[in-house]
Motif scaffolding. Structure first.
Motif, PDB file in Angstrom:
ATOM      1  N   LYS A  65       0.827  -1.210   0.000  1.00 27.85           N
ATOM      2  CA  LYS A  65       0.000   0.000   0.000  1.00 27.85           C
ATOM      3  C   LYS A  65       0.860   1.258   0.000  1.00 27.85           C
ATOM      4  O   LYS A  65       0.637   2.184  -0.788  1.00 27.85           O
ATOM      5  N   ALA A  66       1.849   1.295   0.890  1.00 22.55           N
ATOM      6  CA  ALA A  66       2.724   2.470   0.965  1.00 22.55           C
ATOM      7  C   ALA A  66       3.514   2.633  -0.328  1.00 22.55           C
ATOM      8  O   ALA A  66       3.714   3.758  -0.812  1.00 22.55           O
ATOM      9  N   ALA A  67       3.945   1.511  -0.906  1.00 21.01           N
ATOM     10  CA  ALA A  67       4.711   1.568  -2.151  1.00 21.01           C
ATOM     11  C   ALA A  67       3.865   2.170  -3.267  1.00 21.01           C
ATOM     12  O   ALA A  67       4.351   2.991  -4.058  1.00 21.01           O
ATOM     13  N   ILE A  68       2.602   1.782  -3.346  1.00 21.45           N
ATOM     14  CA  ILE A  68       1.718   2.319  -4.384  1.00 21.45           C
ATOM     15  C   ILE A  68       1.500   3.810  -4.190  1.00 21.45           C
ATOM     16  O   ILE A  68       1.532   4.585  -5.155  1.00 21.45           O
ATOM     17  N   ILE A  69       1.294   4.238  -2.948  1.00 18.32           N
ATOM     18  CA  ILE A  69       1.076   5.662  -2.670  1.00 18.32           C
ATOM     19  C   ILE A  69       2.298   6.484  -3.079  1.00 18.32           C
ATOM     20  O   ILE A  69       2.187   7.514  -3.759  1.00 18.32           O
ATOM     21  N   VAL A  70       3.482   6.034  -2.665  1.00 22.52           N
ATOM     22  CA  VAL A  70       4.720   6.745  -3.013  1.00 22.52           C
ATOM     23  C   VAL A  70       4.918   6.743  -4.524  1.00 22.52           C
ATOM     24  O   VAL A  70       5.304   7.757  -5.126  1.00 22.52           O
ATOM     25  N   ALA A  71       4.643   5.606  -5.159  1.00 23.27           N
ATOM     26  CA  ALA A  71       4.821   5.491  -6.609  1.00 23.27           C
ATOM     27  C   ALA A  71       3.878   6.418  -7.364  1.00 23.27           C
ATOM     28  O   ALA A  71       4.257   7.016  -8.379  1.00 23.27           O
ATOM     29  N   ILE A  72       2.650   6.557  -6.883  1.00 21.35           N
ATOM     30  CA  ILE A  72       1.700   7.474  -7.518  1.00 21.35           C
ATOM     31  C   ILE A  72       2.198   8.910  -7.422  1.00 21.35           C
ATOM     32  O   ILE A  72       2.137   9.671  -8.398  1.00 21.35           O
ATOM     33  N   ILE A  73       2.725   9.281  -6.271  1.00 20.17           N
ATOM     34  CA  ILE A  73       3.256  10.643  -6.088  1.00 20.17           C
ATOM     35  C   ILE A  73       4.421  10.883  -7.051  1.00 20.17           C
ATOM     36  O   ILE A  73       4.495  11.919  -7.722  1.00 20.17           O
ATOM     37  N   ILE A  74       5.340   9.919  -7.125  1.00 22.09           N
ATOM     38  CA  ILE A  74       6.477  10.050  -8.036  1.00 22.09           C
ATOM     39  C   ILE A  74       5.995  10.174  -9.480  1.00 22.09           C
ATOM     40  O   ILE A  74       6.452  11.033 -10.240  1.00 22.09           O
ATOM     41  N   SER A  75       5.064   9.316  -9.850  1.00 23.76           N
ATOM     42  CA  SER A  75       4.541   9.305 -11.212  1.00 23.76           C
ATOM     43  C   SER A  75       3.865  10.627 -11.564  1.00 23.76           C
ATOM     44  O   SER A  75       4.071  11.170 -12.658  1.00 23.76           O
ATOM     45  N   GLN A  76       3.070  11.161 -10.644  1.00 22.40           N
ATOM     46  CA  GLN A  76       2.361  12.408 -10.910  1.00 22.40           C
ATOM     47  C   GLN A  76       3.309  13.604 -10.993  1.00 22.40           C
ATOM     48  O   GLN A  76       3.089  14.529 -11.779  1.00 22.40           O
ATOM     49  N   ILE A  77       4.370  13.586 -10.196  1.00 18.68           N
ATOM     50  CA  ILE A  77       5.365  14.662 -10.266  1.00 18.68           C
ATOM     51  C   ILE A  77       6.057  14.638 -11.629  1.00 18.68           C
ATOM     52  O   ILE A  77       6.206  15.677 -12.291  1.00 18.68           O
ATOM     53  N   LEU A  78       6.490  13.456 -12.045  1.00 22.37           N
ATOM     54  CA  LEU A  78       7.146  13.333 -13.345  1.00 22.37           C
ATOM     55  C   LEU A  78       6.212  13.750 -14.478  1.00 22.37           C
ATOM     56  O   LEU A  78       6.618  14.449 -15.410  1.00 22.37           O
ATOM     57  N   PHE A  79       4.957  13.333 -14.389  1.00 19.92           N
ATOM     58  CA  PHE A  79       3.975  13.690 -15.403  1.00 19.92           C
ATOM     59  C   PHE A  79       3.768  15.199 -15.461  1.00 19.92           C
ATOM     60  O   PHE A  79       3.628  15.782 -16.536  1.00 19.92           O
ATOM     61  N   SER A  80       3.773  15.837 -14.310  1.00 19.67           N
ATOM     62  CA  SER A  80       3.630  17.297 -14.259  1.00 19.67           C
ATOM     63  C   SER A  80       4.786  17.984 -14.964  1.00 19.67           C
ATOM     64  O   SER A  80       4.587  18.923 -15.746  1.00 19.67           O
ATOM     65  N   LEU A  81       5.995  17.507 -14.717  1.00 20.16           N
ATOM     66  CA  LEU A  81       7.180  18.144 -15.289  1.00 20.16           C
ATOM     67  C   LEU A  81       7.250  17.982 -16.804  1.00 20.16           C
ATOM     68  O   LEU A  81       7.832  18.823 -17.494  1.00 20.16           O
ATOM     69  N   VAL A  82       6.652  16.903 -17.328  1.00 20.25           N
ATOM     70  CA  VAL A  82       6.631  16.701 -18.775  1.00 20.25           C
ATOM     71  C   VAL A  82       5.866  17.832 -19.470  1.00 20.25           C
ATOM     72  O   VAL A  82       6.092  18.114 -20.653  1.00 20.25           O
ATOM     73  N   HIS A  83       4.998  18.517 -18.740  1.00 22.73           N
ATOM     74  CA  HIS A  83       4.181  19.583 -19.327  1.00 22.73           C
ATOM     75  C   HIS A  83       4.859  20.953 -19.338  1.00 22.73           C
ATOM     76  O   HIS A  83       4.248  21.944 -19.738  1.00 22.73           O
ATOM     77  N   ILE A  84       6.117  21.018 -18.924  1.00 23.98           N
ATOM     78  CA  ILE A  84       6.831  22.303 -18.910  1.00 23.98           C
ATOM     79  C   ILE A  84       6.835  22.967 -20.292  1.00 23.98           C
ATOM     80  O   ILE A  84       6.571  24.173 -20.400  1.00 23.98           O
ATOM     81  N   PRO A  85       7.105  22.242 -21.386  1.00 24.04           N
ATOM     82  CA  PRO A  85       7.120  22.909 -22.696  1.00 24.04           C
ATOM     83  C   PRO A  85       5.769  23.521 -23.078  1.00 24.04           C
ATOM     84  O   PRO A  85       5.730  24.506 -23.822  1.00 24.04           O
TER      85      PRO A  85
END
Length: 234
Positions: A161-181
């Motif tokens: 459960k904790a791994a999924i929560i942390v992984a979702i946060i990491i994934s969403q941060i990376l996805f956000s940064l892809v939108h910089i351009p």
């Protein structure tokens, strides 16, 4: 073990790479990361106002091809044909995205964060819809790859459960940064407007193990966002 699943999570399927999945190898992780980085780098290499269809195709195909290669023998916990009961999940997911969008915009306003516009919204409405249909597949896959890799590496040490929560946060941060351009270099705005506002999508995947539903929710939400934009002649 089923007690490691979240209460609302469908237990018929588990996330890829868990439960001793033989495909969780360094080679396969590297292959998936190659697809991820190609897709993630594409918006930085191809300007939002040029070669939109080429960009959409690369963003969609790069991660898709690597996922198909790694999981070709069984993708039942990644893609499945939606069932009639899944319509309710899509509707609820769409409503939750709207609610999160309102909350996110309120937070942005309260913090005084400058609101940025998506420079990738250009061209005719028809061409924009076609690009969305293609590119949103890639966007869901861009989030999926770091989600399953981070979960696989973390779950033995901190629990599923904790791994999924942390992984979702990491994934969403990376996805956000892809939108910089597309939006510009405003990290706080991106984390709220992109990362927070769309966090329901990985949650839907964790519940259903079906990216098709995430894609449909994302597509409906974006269509409802851009059609008024075009109809209003903004």
């Amino acid at each position: 073990m089923t007690n490691d699943f979240f209460k609302l999570e469908d237990k018929e399927y588990d996330l890829p790479f868990l439960n001793g999945d033989y495909r969780f190898t360094t080679k396969n992780v590297v292959i998936l990361l190659i697809g991820f980085f190609i897709a993630a780098a594409t918006p930085f290499i191809i300007p939002p106002t040029g070669n939109e269809f080429l960009k959409a195709l690369i963003v969609a195909l790069a991660p898709l091809l690597t996922i198909v290669y790694v999981f070709k023998d069984d993708m039942s916990n990644i893609f499945r044909k939606p069932k009639p009961k899944d319509i309710l999940i899509v509707i609820i997911g769409f409503i939750m995205m709207v609610v999160l969008g309102v909350i996110g915009n309120t937070i942005i306003s309260l913090l005084g964060v400058p609101v940025l516009t998506d420079s990738a919204v250009n061209g005719s409405l028809f061409s924009m819809i076609i690009r969305l249909v293609i590119q949103l597949w890639g966007e869901e896959l861009i989030k999926f790859i770091p989600l399953i890799i981070a979960t696989a590496y973390l779950y033995k040490s901190i629990g599923r459960k904790a791994a999924i929560i942390v992984a979702i946060i990491i994934s969403q941060i990376l996805f956000s940064l892809v939108h910089i351009p597309s939006y510009g270099f405003s990290i706080l705005f991106l984390l709220i407007a992109i990362g927070f506002n769309s966090i329901i999508l990985p949650l839907v995947y964790v519940k259903t193990k079906n990216l098709v539903l995430c894609y449909l929710i994302h597509l409906v939400y974006d269509l409802f966002s851009i059609i008024p934009y075009y109809m209003g002649g903004v």
